[in-house]
Design an enzyme around this catalytic site. Structure first.
Site, PDB file in Angstrom:
ATOM      1  CE1 TYR A  95      -3.599   2.679   0.935  1.00 13.81           C
ATOM      2  CE2 TYR A  95      -1.744   3.641   2.122  1.00 13.81           C
ATOM      3  CZ  TYR A  95      -3.003   3.763   1.573  1.00 13.81           C
ATOM      4  OH  TYR A  95      -3.667   4.956   1.648  1.00 13.81           O
ATOM      5  CD  GLU A 183      -5.655   4.846  -1.295  1.00 17.12           C
ATOM      6  OE1 GLU A 183      -5.755   5.031  -0.067  1.00 17.12           O
ATOM      7  OE2 GLU A 183      -6.615   4.558  -2.020  1.00 17.12           O
TER       8      GLU A 183
END
Ligand code: GDP
Ligand code: MN
Length: 364
Positions: A95, A183
Site C-alpha cells: 500500500y 494512492e
C-alpha cells in the site's frame, strides 16, 4: 476533484511509475492478448468488493463481463466506461498513500506491506505495519529519503530501490499536480520481481484550479462554473441567502421549524438579477425540492434586483412554493415588484420559515 483510475494511471505513466498495459472502452473488444482485468471506471471506493473489478481469460468472457459492468451501477454510480488491462501476475500487494496531515500541516507518506485490502482495517488491527513519513514541505523530497523510509519494515533488499523509486515519483505527482491524495493500492510485486501500480487514485485540490490546466480530466470538464457558492444537501427545501453567515442561519431556522435544507446557496454581495435568476433555477433543477426559502439582508445587494430575478424564474415555474424575507437597500421597490407578482415578503426570517413549512405541510 477525483480523477478516474485511467486518468491517474496516465499521470503515473508520464512520471515513470510502471502501470499495466491497457485501454479504456465502452464497447466490445475484437481481441484479447492473454488474461485481462476489466475495471469499472467509477469514482467510488471499494470497487472490487462491490463487483466492479472482473477477470476474463477469453475474448468471449471479456465481452460478456464488459457488458455486465456497463449495465451496472457500483454503489449508485452508473458505469460508463471500463478499463481493460493485462492481468498482472501478483506475488505481493503493498500500500502507498500520500495525503496532507492537517494537524502536522505536512504531506504524509504512508506505506504498508499489507496492501490490497482496506488500509483503515490495517490501521486498526496492525498499526505497526504502516510506516509514516512526514515530508518537510519547505524541502525537496529526495530518493534516499524514500529508501530510508523503507529500511526497517522487512522489505527484501532488491525491492527497496524499486519501491522507493515509485514513492519518490508519486510524491512528485502529489506536489506538481497539487494533489490532496495520491494512492496506489495495491502496489504490486510481480512473480518476476517487477513493481507495478495495479490501482491508482488521485484527488486534486480544487483551490489550485487556477495554477493548472485540468481540462484533460473528465470531472473538470463536467464541472459547472456557478457564479455563487452552492452546496447540495439531502433535504427538500432550497435555501438561498446573501452572505455565508445569513445563509447558514437560514438553514438553521428551516431546521428549527422542522424542515430540511436541500442546499446552501449564497448569492454573495451585490448579486445581479441574472445571478439571482440562475441561483433559483439551480435550486429548482432538482425535482425533489418542494419549496424555497429566500433570505436577503440587502446592503450592497439590492432588493429590487433580487425581486426581478425571482420574478423571471416564476414565469417558468409558476407553482413553486416560495417564502421570502427581504430587507435593506431598495426594500420598498423589491416588495412592490414581488407583490405585483403575487409574492408577499415576510418581515422576519422566523415568520418566513414558519410560513413556508406550513405551506408545505398543508400541501397548499
Ligand atoms: P478497488 O477495489 O477499487 O481498490 O480496485 P483495485 O484496482 O485495487 O482491484 C481490486 C483487487 O483486484 C486488487 O487488490 C487485486 O487483488 C485484484 N487485481 C486487480 N488487478 C489485478 C491484476 O492485474 N492481477 C491480479 N492478480 N489481481 C488483480
Ligand atoms: Mn485498490
Amino acid at each position: 476533484m477525483k480523477l478516474h483510475e485511467y486518468e491517474a494511471k496516465e499521470i503515473f505513466r508520464e512520471y515513470g511509475i510502471p502501470v499495466p498495459r491497457g485501454f479504456v472502452t465502452s464497447g466490445k473488444l475484437e481481441k484479447v492478448e492473454g488474461p485481462v482485468v476489466i475495471k469499472a471506471q467509477v469514482l467510488v471506493g471499494g470497487r472490487g468488493k462491490a463487483g466492479g473489478v472482473l477477470f476474463a481469460d477469453t475474448l468471449e468472457e471479456a465481452n460478456r463481463k464488459i457488458e455486465e459492468l456497463l449495465n451496472k451501477s457500483i454503489k449508485g454510480e452508473k458505469v460508463e466506461k471500463v478499463l481493460v488491462e493485462e492481468r498482472v501476475p501478483v506475488k505481493k500487494e503493498y500500500y502507498l498513500g500520500i495525503v496532507i496531515d492537517r494537524v502536522e500541516k505536512k504531506p504524509l507518506i504512508l506505506f504498508s506491506t499489507e496492501g490490497g485490502v482496506d488500509i483503515e482495517e490495517v490501521a486498526r488491527r496492525n498499526p505497526e505495519k504502516i510506516v509514516k513519513y512526514y515530508v518537510d514541505p519547505q524541502e525537496e523530497f529526495l530518493p534516499y529519503m524514500a529508501r530510508n523510509m523503507l529500511k526497517d519494515i522487512g522489505l527484501p533488499s532488491p525491492e527497496i530501490p524499486k519501491v522507493a523509486d515509485v514513492i519518490y515519483r508519486a510524491y512528485r505527482i502529489f506536489r506538481e499536480w497539487d494533489a490532496t491524495l495520491v494512492e496506489i493500492n495495491p502496489l504490486v510485486i510481480t512473480e518476476d520481481g517487477r513493481v507495478i501500480a495495479v490501482d491508482g487514485v488521485v484527488h486534486l485540490d480544487e483551490d489550485a484550479y487556477f495554477r493548472h490546466d485540468y481540462s484533460r480530466f473528465e470531472e473538470y470538464r463536467k464541472r459547472e462554473d456557478l457564479p455563487f457558492a452552492y452546496v447540495e444537501l439531502p433535504g427538500d427545501i432550497g435555501v438561498i441567502g446573501n452572505g455565508a453567515g445569513l445563509t447558514l442561519a437560514s438553514m438553521d431556522i428551516i431546521k428549527e421549524y422542522g424542515g430540511n435544507p436541500a442546499c446552501f446557496l449564497d448569492i454573495g454581495g451585490g448579486a445581479s438579477e441574472e445571478i439571482v435568476k440562475r441561483a433559483l433555477e439551480k435550486v429548482l433543477e432538482r425535482e425533489d425540492v418542494k419549496g424555497v426559502f429566500i433570505n436577503i439582508m440587502a446592503g450592497i445587494t439590492r432588493c429590487d434586483e433580487v425581486a426581478r430575478g425571482i420574478v423571471e424564474v416564476l414565469k417558468k415555474h409558476p407553482h413553486v412554493k416560495l417564502s421570502v424575507r427581504m430587507m435593506g437597500t431598495r426594500e420598498e421597490e423589491g416588495r412592490r415588484i414581488l407583490k405585483e407578482n403575487g409574492i408577499s415578503v415576510e418581515d422576519s426570517m422566523e415568520e418566513a420559515a414558519k410560513k413556508l413549512i406550513e405551506m408545505l405541510n398543508n400541501g397548499e
